[in-house]
Design an enzyme around this catalytic site. Structure first.
Site, short mmCIF file in Angstrom:
data_model
loop_
_atom_site.label_atom_id
_atom_site.label_comp_id
_atom_site.label_asym_id
_atom_site.label_seq_id
_atom_site.Cartn_x
_atom_site.Cartn_y
_atom_site.Cartn_z
N TYR A 26 67.12 22.69 -2.32
CA TYR A 26 67.03 23.15 -3.70
C TYR A 26 66.59 24.60 -3.86
CZ TYR A 26 67.27 18.12 -4.38
OH TYR A 26 67.67 16.81 -4.34
N HIS A 103 73.83 21.21 -11.21
CA HIS A 103 73.10 20.73 -10.04
C HIS A 103 72.88 21.90 -9.10
CE1 HIS A 103 73.55 16.58 -11.24
NE2 HIS A 103 74.81 16.86 -11.52
#
Length: 150
Positions: A26, A103
């Site tokens: 991430y 995302h």
């Protein structure tokens, strides 16, 4: 000068841990950093921008319901709710506000259960795998779409 549009950013579960949670997947950018950059960008574009992060599905749904009539576009990173929440999908459909699904990671290059989204087929578009930059692209796209449709 009055702001042209209102764009709402919603972030789902565990995104409050960005920067420290699995940075290999991430990134190291925090959610506060992402939101701050988007606020700056929105101000430059003369757009009202608001944001909510919640780990609770019902809070996200209530916020979507409250957006009806005063929000022009939603940017949403539903996180794990992407793969589980028919209720989130139904809320987005109920308010008829266009939205982009975001995302940070490429969900299609991850575990098979992450390949399915309950939102993608009703979203204006999906941005995945571009890290924090995906949020910027989503905001730019939302403003461009709103500007050309009015």
């Amino acid at each position: 000068m009055a702001e042209k549009f209102h764009i709402l950013l919603l972030n789902g579960p565990n995104l409050n841990l960005l920067g420290t949670r699995e940075p290999d997947k991430y990134g190291k950018t925090t959610l506060a950093d992402i939101v701050s950059e988007l606020e700056t960008q929105a101000q430059a574009l003369n757009v009202k921008f608001s944001h909510l992060q919640s780990n609770a599905e019902h809070v996200l749904i209530d916020t979507i319901h409250q957006a009806r009539g005063n929000t022009d576009f939603i940017l949403i990173n539903p996180a794990a709710f992407t793969h589980t929440s028919v209720a989130l999908r139904d809320a987005l459909l109920a308010v008829s506000i266009p939205f982009i699904e975001i995302h940070l990671s490429n969900v299609h290059a991850r575990e098979p259960f992450r390949h399915h989204s309950y939102l993608s087929d009703v979203a204006v578009g999906v941005i995945c795998g571009l890290g924090a930059d995906g949020y910027q692209y989503a905001l730019q796209t939302a403003v461009k779409r709103l500007s050309t449709s009015n």
